[in-house]
Design an enzyme around this catalytic site. Sequence first.
Site, mmCIF file in Angstrom:
data_model
loop_
_atom_site.group_PDB
_atom_site.id
_atom_site.type_symbol
_atom_site.label_atom_id
_atom_site.label_comp_id
_atom_site.label_asym_id
_atom_site.label_seq_id
_atom_site.Cartn_x
_atom_site.Cartn_y
_atom_site.Cartn_z
ATOM 1 C CG HIS A 156 -14.992 -81.849 67.187
ATOM 2 N ND1 HIS A 156 -14.020 -81.459 66.290
ATOM 3 C CD2 HIS A 156 -15.526 -83.002 66.689
ATOM 4 C CE1 HIS A 156 -13.970 -82.327 65.284
ATOM 5 N NE2 HIS A 156 -14.879 -83.266 65.497
ATOM 6 C CB CYS A 250 -7.905 -79.005 66.930
ATOM 7 S SG CYS A 250 -9.424 -78.328 67.565
HETATM 8 N N1 ARG Z 1 -12.360 -78.021 60.136
HETATM 9 C C1 ARG Z 1 -12.260 -79.088 61.083
HETATM 10 C C2 ARG Z 1 -13.590 -79.812 61.193
HETATM 11 O O1 ARG Z 1 -14.590 -79.134 61.188
HETATM 12 C C3 ARG Z 1 -11.798 -78.599 62.398
HETATM 13 C C4 ARG Z 1 -11.496 -79.669 63.396
HETATM 14 C C5 ARG Z 1 -11.066 -79.122 64.711
HETATM 15 N N2 ARG Z 1 -10.625 -80.142 65.566
HETATM 16 C C6 ARG Z 1 -11.034 -80.352 66.815
HETATM 17 N N3 ARG Z 1 -10.435 -81.270 67.518
HETATM 18 N N4 ARG Z 1 -12.044 -79.708 67.320
HETATM 19 O O2 ARG Z 1 -13.661 -81.013 61.267
#
Ligand code: ARG
Length: 261
Positions: A156, A250
């Site tokens: 991300h 997040c």
């Molecule tokens: N387990 C989640 C995923 O892989 C984690 C998300 C983390 N959020 C972020 N904004 N990077 O989607």
Amino acid sequence: MCPPSHFEVTYSINPWMEPDKPTDAPLATVQWERLRALLVTLGHRVDVVSPRPGLPDMVFAANAATVVDGRVLAARYRYPQRSGEEPAYQAWFAEHGYPVLRPRYVNEGEGDMLPTGTRILAGTGFRTDERAHAEAAEYFGLPVVTLRLVDPYFYHLDTALAVLGHDEIMYYPGAFSPESQAVLRELYPTAIQAGAADAAVFGLNAISDGRHVLLPQAATHLTERLRAAGFEPIDVDLSELLKAGGSAKCCALELRDQESS
Ligand code: ARG
């Protein structure tokens, strides 16, 4: 924000997630609560969305939407394991009177869309579809800069880049394609650049209000550089959530309401 009451790692959709490793939802909740209280102490309003069972990643509120000027571009998740979060967050926005657009293409909200004071920096490569960038540009009437992520550990945009102020960012160059690194150098020649070690402890997954920057203290160099640049770094420990590949940023979806900006 959404408390990690049902937090666990039951599937793996990024390389940090190891379902065999135990997780501790009560500890995650203590760490999350510290983050929430800290934001309130710093003068921010925090709204809390009710967690739903069976959605262990729902704590990662930042992925639920992108909000600019009171308009909401909702998320469309890449993986079915998270799609149940879409109606839960959309219902919250609808109940609170926000106009909501459901996107056509995969779009993981502020995980991949980071508004600055002048544009939206948008990630693609692992989650958000590049076509969602044009959709966001049209909906918000803002320029969108496409940035290509190339390292699966930084899947991300908000794991590799943080907006610090109106037009200030910090980022980890190694997470981006050579072309995108060149774009970032061109747009932000004075940006703070993080090294691999600070990125690996999620130092870039920081929350900034323009002055205070909330990030894990384990990101030692980044913390020093932020201080030297006039910011006030504040340590937040979200070690439990790291097991799912997330940290401070997040956990918080920014509403950018007039009163809190
Ligand atoms: N387990 C989640 C995923 O892989 C984690 C998300 C983390 N959020 C972020 N904004 N990077 O989607």
